[in-house]
Enzyme design. Structure first.
Site, short mmCIF file in Angstrom:
data_model
loop_
_atom_site.label_atom_id
_atom_site.label_comp_id
_atom_site.label_asym_id
_atom_site.label_seq_id
_atom_site.Cartn_x
_atom_site.Cartn_y
_atom_site.Cartn_z
NE ARG A 6 -5.58 1.07 -3.10
CZ ARG A 6 -6.13 -0.15 -2.79
NH1 ARG A 6 -6.38 -0.63 -1.59
NH2 ARG A 6 -6.59 -0.83 -3.69
CG PHE B 193 -1.92 -1.33 1.21
CD1 PHE B 193 -2.73 -1.57 0.39
CD2 PHE B 193 -1.60 -2.04 2.48
CE1 PHE B 193 -3.35 -2.79 0.32
CE2 PHE B 193 -2.41 -3.13 2.43
CZ PHE B 193 -3.29 -3.66 1.47
NE ARG C 162 0.21 10.79 -7.38
CZ ARG C 162 -0.25 10.48 -8.68
NH1 ARG C 162 -1.56 10.82 -9.10
NH2 ARG C 162 0.51 9.89 -9.50
CD GLU D 67 -1.70 5.40 -6.02
OE1 GLU D 67 -1.13 5.85 -7.13
OE2 GLU D 67 -1.15 5.74 -5.11
N1 LUZ Z 1 5.28 7.18 -5.83
C1 LUZ Z 1 6.04 8.11 -6.37
C2 LUZ Z 1 3.76 7.35 -5.95
O1 LUZ Z 1 7.17 8.07 -6.34
N2 LUZ Z 1 5.60 8.99 -7.27
C3 LUZ Z 1 4.00 9.29 -7.49
O2 LUZ Z 1 3.78 10.02 -8.33
C4 LUZ Z 1 3.50 8.17 -6.96
N3 LUZ Z 1 2.07 8.24 -7.08
C5 LUZ Z 1 1.09 7.65 -6.35
C6 LUZ Z 1 1.70 6.50 -5.31
N4 LUZ Z 1 3.13 6.35 -5.43
MO1 MOS Z 2 2.30 4.01 -3.74
S1 MOS Z 2 1.33 5.30 -2.70
O1 MOS Z 2 3.40 2.94 -3.21
O2 MOS Z 2 1.57 3.74 -5.16
#
Ligand code: LUZ
Ligand code: MOS
Length: 752
Positions: free
Chosen positions: A337, A223, A305, A706
């Site tokens: 997630r 997750f 994000r 996600e």
């Molecule tokens: N991990 C990451 C993530 O390094 N960059 C991302 O943009 C991202 N987005 C969602 C989940 N993990």
């Molecule tokens: Mo991620 S939050 O390891 O997609």
């Protein structure tokens, strides 16, 4: 997960996780010595009592690290073993090795620390006030916000807070490190990021990456918790292995995992939103205070994000959003997630809730009026393409009989004093791609053996999301053979190099595409062999249903025979494939770019029933309409949507991290941290929007990991709706999770 082959092995207990592996003889067990308070200065370590316990005991500290004592990936602010000042309860100060797990634990308890305790910062607002930041703020802006606010008929400002979340993967974190041939090291790590672990281990051991091989076996969930933070445990095991010359295993017990590892970031946000007299959104301003914890970890990407998703699924022309990374004395918060997206969605939905109340608008109508449409611009300049915000929301409103449902609920509420029902909808829009552009790449290695069976290696880590199943199906379809002929091999840095973590929902997008590229190469070599043998042009031939077709007609040349002949004809039956998501770019300084390959849309409605005396409530129903493209495996995607909803609803109304004033985690067991279970979940109805293939991902599919997490946020607003029915005299509050305790306090406000 009915109909998914692996689930049978899982429920039968046949899947072997790292902790189930047999260890070689003379292996040692490692246990970190954790920092006893949130902030302190280490003055000395006395290991004499620990060493006297048993001849196998060794105690290592920062001075034993042969390479760089550092595991911080983005910012080098995270020592593997603390030197001088430390920053959170549980930070590794030393490493104890012993012949078995209980000896290691006993010995670790005997290590004596001399230290000075320092005053910790726990809260993000306090940290901001004290100027404790990890990096400078980030912003995204579009248009002239001040002028836009001046044109608004209704403006509302407020504050929205959201708590963190424990990952609660079933398998805790751990690693086994063994001496490799020729002075290297071999690691088995419960990580989403084998290449990340490889890099971290090489760095702390002072080895070239080629001397470090990392395998990530099937994980028992992750997750996001094992995206960045698996490195510490693998590097500690590797350090122990290097120093002792023996295999070393490090495996966290549940309570230690809960205390020592990072979680979803808590946020506290000031927002201001405005609309014209018809309720059209004109402007949004927000300052996000992210509780980043004691070191950087992935916080800047997560904050990015948050800013990307600050407008939710809505069109807001003039925007200024800023994020602040507040350094506190809690374990570094990390990927989970949704990766900062859910925190942003909670803020925009809170802002719209407050705006609807102030403007006297129906909350659902206000949302409908402002949904993203085709071609609308996100604040970072990308246009919404193949936008399905309206299609999914309208379908959801029809499916849930929204107007009728609203009437039923209002009637129920007017005739019941002690019980109230509530309902809310949430539209989602989630960008797919790593926000760090270079991470959007992946590789695959496909071997066809001379008996016609196929092995595929990629960078994808299987953690229960069935990315292996999807890759298997993609390869089988591309080669036109039954899936039973295709095996996905364990994920290791020896097979595919420089891979990105299996994260950002991109696991099957990126690795599936890389596997496709490799298969296409092998297929064209095989068709050349078939063409020679059949006296045909390769262009007339296809591989389908296990044989060669010529202009769609069977030729009698089967897959196994073709492969055997190709082998005898000395054809290369192996290929490497590579994929780099095309067309994306981002300029973080300008806050502009085509940040995402595409977006995922959907809408959820949740209803709840509240006990207006006690503040307890039950989720009654949830309906979801989800944009899943052409699903590679329909039951896998359904499982992902259901699981993500449960996890999102848990974050929204149930799961509460409790920290003491001195930064110690108090909710560190399953009796004090309430997690969703089957009785918590409502009737759940999920519909996938059909007939909308996605041209931007493998075989028309869409990433699914996600986006559906955000549906759970509707539970917060459904409870809020029921609370409004009970106490129409009180203003709303935006403080997630909406626990029964908070609901009760609200119901009782002003009623001594
Ligand atoms: N991990 C990451 C993530 O390094 N960059 C991302 O943009 C991202 N987005 C969602 C989940 N993990
Ligand atoms: Mo991620 S939050 O390891 O997609």
């Amino acid at each position: 997960m009915r109909g998914i082959p692996e689930s049978e092995r899982n429920v039968a207990g046949l899947t072997r996780y790292i902790d189930d592996r047999e260890l070689p003889a003379r292996s040692l067990f490692a246990r970190p010595v954790p920092a006893p308070c949130a902030r302190g200065r280490l003055l000395g370590i006395d290991a004499s009592k620990a060493l006297a316990l048993h001849p196998s005991v060794q105690v290592l500290d920062a001075r034993d690290v042969p390479g760089e004592n550092q595991v911080g990936g983005i910012v080098s602010d995270e020592p593997l073993l603390a030197e001088g000042e430390w920053g959170y309860v549980g930070e590794p100060l030393a490493l104890v090795l012993a012949a078995d797990r209980s000896l290691a634990r006993e010995a670790a308890a005997l290590v004596e620390l001399r230290y000075e305790e320092l005053e910790p910062l726990v809260d993000e607002r306090e940290a901001a006030a004290a100027g404790s930041f990890i990096l400078p703020p980030q912003s995204i802006a579009s248009g002239d916000v001040a002028a836009a606010f001046a044109r608004c008929a209704v403006v509302v400002s407020g504050r929205a807070d959201s708590g963190g979340q424990e990952h609660l993967y079933l398998e805790t974190q751990g690693a086994i490190a063994e001496p490799g041939e020729g002075g290297g090291v071999r690691i088995l790590s419960s990580t989403q990021s084998p290449s990340g672990v490889q890099r971290a281990v090489a760095r702390v051991l002072g080895l070239p990456m080629s001397q470090v091989e990392v395998e990530a076996p099937r994980l028992g969930g992750a997750f996001g918790g094992k995206e960045e933070q698996a490195s510490t445990w693998a590097a500690l095991a590797a350090l122990g292995c290097r120093r002792s010359g023996l295999p070393v295993k490090l495996y966290l017990e549940r309570r230690d995992d809960m205390r020592w590892t990072g979680k979803r970031h808590p946020y506290s946000t000031d927002f201001r939103v405005g609309a014209d007299a018809e309720g059209r959104l004109l402007a949004l301003e927000a300052d996000f205070y992210q509780n980043s914890g004691a070191s950087c970890d992935l916080s800047p990407s997560i904050l990015a994000r948050t800013l990307f998703h600050a407008v939710g699924a809505y069109r807001i022309p003039e925007v200024r959003v800023t994020g602040h990374m507040c350094r506190t004395n809690l374990p570094p918060f990390t990927a989970f997630r949704g990766f900062g997206g859910p925190q942003a969605f909670f803020v925009i939905e809170s802002a719209l809730d407050a705006l609807a109340a102030k403007g006297g608008w129906d909350p659902v109508e206000l949302r409908r009026r402002n949904l993203l449409s085709e071609g609308d611009l996100f604040p970072y300049g990308q246009a919404a393409e193949r936008c399905l915000a309206r299609a999914t929301t309208e379908r959801l409103l029809a499916k849930s009989r929204w107007a009728e449902l609203r009437r039923e609920i209002d009637e129920f509420n007017s005739s019941h004093a002690l019980e109230k029902r509530g309902a809310a909808i949430i539209p989602i829009c989630f960008g797919i791609s790593f926000t760090t552009i270079f991470m959007n790449q992946g590789g695959a290695l496909v071997h066809v053996y001379r008996d016609g069976t196929v092995s595929v290696s990629t960078g994808a880590v299987e953690m229960g999301q069935q990315v292996f199943r999807k890759i298997q199906l993609v390869v089988a379809r591309e080669l036109g053979i039954p899936e039973s002929l295709v095996r996905v091999a364990p994920t290791t840095t020896g097979s595919v190099a420089n891979t990105s973590p299996t994260a950002a929902s991109t696991g099957s997008d990126i690795n599936g595409m890389a596997a496709l590229a490799a298969c296409a190469e092998i297929r064209s070599r095989l068709l050349a062999v078939a063409a020679a043998r059949l006296g045909a042009e390769a262009g007339e031939l296809a591989l389908e249903s296990g044989e060669v077709l010529r202009e769609g007609a069977p030729t009698g040349l089967g897959w196994a025979k073709l492969v055997a002949e190709a082998y005898l004809a000395r054809t290369d039956l192996s290929a490497h494939g590579f994929y780099a998501t095309p067309g994306i770019w981002y300029d973080p300084k300008a806050g502009r770019g085509e940040a995402f390959a595409y977006h995922v849309y959907g809408c959820a409605a949740v209803t709840v029933r509240l006990d207006a005396l006690r503040g307890t409530y039950r989720l009654e129903s949830a309906a979801i309409v989800h944009d899943g493209g052409d699903r590679i495996d329909a039951s896998v995607d359904l499982g992902q949507v259901e699981g993500a909803f449960a996890q999102g609803a848990g974050w929204s109304v149930l799961e509460e991290l409790a920290y003491g004033a001195r930064g110690e985690l108090r909710s560190d067991t399953l009796s004090t941290y309430k997690a969703p279970d089957i009785t918590f979940l409502p009737e759940l109805e999920v519909e996938f929007l059909e007939g909308r293939p996605n041209p931007k991902a493998v075989m028309g599919s869409k990433a699914v990991g996600e986006p559906p997490f955000m549906y759970g946020i509707a539970a917060y607003f459904a409870v809020l709706d029921a609370l409004r029915a009970a106490r129409p005299d009180l203003p709303a509050f935006y403080d997630l999770p909406m626990t029964p305790e908070k609901a009760l306090m609200h119901l009782a406000r002003g009623r001594g």
